[in-house]
Design an enzyme around this catalytic site. Sequence first.
Site, PDB file in Angstrom:
ATOM      1  NE  ARG A 137      58.261  79.512 139.614  1.00  0.00           N
ATOM      2  CZ  ARG A 137      58.980  79.643 138.645  1.00  0.00           C
ATOM      3  NH1 ARG A 137      57.688  80.079 137.554  1.00  0.00           N
ATOM      4  NH2 ARG A 137      59.708  80.325 138.744  1.00  0.00           N
ATOM      5  CE  LYS A 165      58.815  94.731 135.000  1.00  0.00           C
ATOM      6  NZ  LYS A 165      60.238  95.057 135.436  1.00  0.00           N
ATOM      7  CD  GLU A 177      58.084 105.003 142.816  1.00  0.00           C
ATOM      8  OE1 GLU A 177      57.476 105.600 143.134  1.00  0.00           O
ATOM      9  OE2 GLU A 177      58.636 105.445 141.841  1.00  0.00           O
ATOM     10  CB  VAL A 200      58.168 102.020 135.969  1.00  0.00           C
ATOM     11  CG1 VAL A 200      58.969 103.635 134.879  1.00  0.00           C
ATOM     12  CG2 VAL A 200      56.665 102.104 135.490  1.00  0.00           C
ATOM     13  N   GLY A 232      70.635  89.614 136.694  1.00  0.00           N
ATOM     14  CA  GLY A 232      69.217  89.733 137.216  1.00  0.00           C
ATOM     15  C   GLY A 232      68.658  90.763 136.725  1.00  0.00           C
ATOM     16  CG  ASP A 278      60.435  95.649 131.150  1.00  0.00           C
ATOM     17  OD1 ASP A 278      59.866  94.732 131.743  1.00  0.00           O
ATOM     18  OD2 ASP A 278      60.694  96.312 131.015  1.00  0.00           O
ATOM     19  CE  LYS A 306      60.285  98.366 133.646  1.00  0.00           C
ATOM     20  NZ  LYS A 306      61.389  97.944 132.773  1.00  0.00           N
TER      21      LYS A 306
END
Length: 443
Positions: A48, A106, A130, A133, A188, A202, A206
């Site tokens: 962005r 996810k 991959e 999750v 992070g 989240d 998953k």
Amino acid sequence: MIEYRNLRIAVLGAGSVGAQVAALLLQHADELAGRVGAGLELVGIAVRDLDAPRTADIPRELLTTDARSLILGADIVIEVMGGLEPAREYLELALTSGADVITANKALLATHGPELFAIAEQVGAQLYYEAAVGGAIPIIRPLRDSLAGDRVHRILGIVNGTTNYILDRMDQGGDSLEQALAVATELGYAEADPTADIEGFDAAQKAAILASLAFHTAVPVDGVHREGITGVTREQVAAAQRSGFVVKLLAVCERLVDPETGADGVSARVHPALIPTTHPLAAVHGANNAVFVEAEAAGSLMFYGAGAGGVQTASAVLGDLVSAARRHVVGGPGVAESTHADLPILPITSVTTRYQITLSVLDRPGVLAQIASVFSEHDVSVEAVQQSVVDPAADGQDGNAPGATLVIGTHRATEAALAATVAALADSPVVARVDSVLRVEGL
Ligand code: NDP
Ligand code: HSE
């Protein structure tokens, strides 16, 4: 030997994960080319803000704000932007214009997975995920490929690094939830909106992905029962520790028999739970994740490792890139998702598990018997009771002040029976307060 042209790779996003994917791709270009049999040319990275600081050294001339043109010129598109839109639109554009797609997103897969897989199948493209999750942990391929010939019964997993990090810090007696979340964000691990982590969204996304793969059934994210960790207190964590448990945010996906119809169904749920300190999942610290899979023939398998973090997650993304790129070189069909079983998704009320209930009660004769009768009236069997006097000063007073804490462990009971028991306890004249109700897993 046939010389293949370079494959053109576009990366969407240069945040915690994207910057590391780009840097590793540039750094290991020759080695990856050797594994694939063709060069992998990073042709651009969509962002962005061209001037935002990056966590890895990536050439500024690769950055662009024109994601669409980048996608249209690519053989393989790696989406590490996050969010639903424009990620969905970009992946659809990539697939329909002939590119293979890799995503770590996810939220996108749990919401729009079926339509994206359908497009991929229709156009003969691949869609790999991959990293979506368990961060660096290989869990998608084992479920999709290695266990495709087996029958998975249950998955018990710690699938969110941020909440595991927070609960771990709380367990060690240190930080509050807010303090630990600030560090997890700095490192992070957290989502752009960390509510997704601490409220369990989240992990629920998953769980939907894992349950869909394990049970060959499309499990939508709104079919996953979800509770986050914002209600977990330091007192609960300390009390769990004293009684030989740790509190973890768990994703539990199970094959169940529907108590109503007697037919097979599946259930997926995410909530804080008590795990005995002797269970392997109790030893999962920091931002690590672990997924326990119980399958009919294979037995119990555990997949463990870094569940979040830019460079760790980049490893899983690059593994997908090598697989996708190899197929470009040697050809072959795309990966089709299997949802043939199409089992019904059962509600949380169909689940049975054990519980630990903490009550503040009056400390006077007959209280224990009254509480025991509430459990038996609702068909919930008590396994153990621990009593501690919390306010010795209340001893010998009028008997109406909460003077004791009861910690009651149950045998397996249905969610429905447990909910009715807790409601009756809350109304009981001898119960001052229901302090906490936690499910117990892993016993
Ligand atoms: P970040 O928020 O750190 O980075 C997102 C990046 O995407 C930024 O570079 C941002 O650009 C760019 N971006 C966002 N929206 C747009 C847009 N509309 N157009 C172009 N670029 C855009 O996210 P993460 O790297 O942490 O996560 C990325 C994905 O990976 C998410 O789906 C996440 O769930 C998943 N994931 C993350 C893990 C982790 O440990 N962080 C682990 C496993 C999966 P700019 O920098 O200019 O703002
Ligand atoms: N926010 C996620 C986590 C990133 O903490 O697990 C990895 O998916």
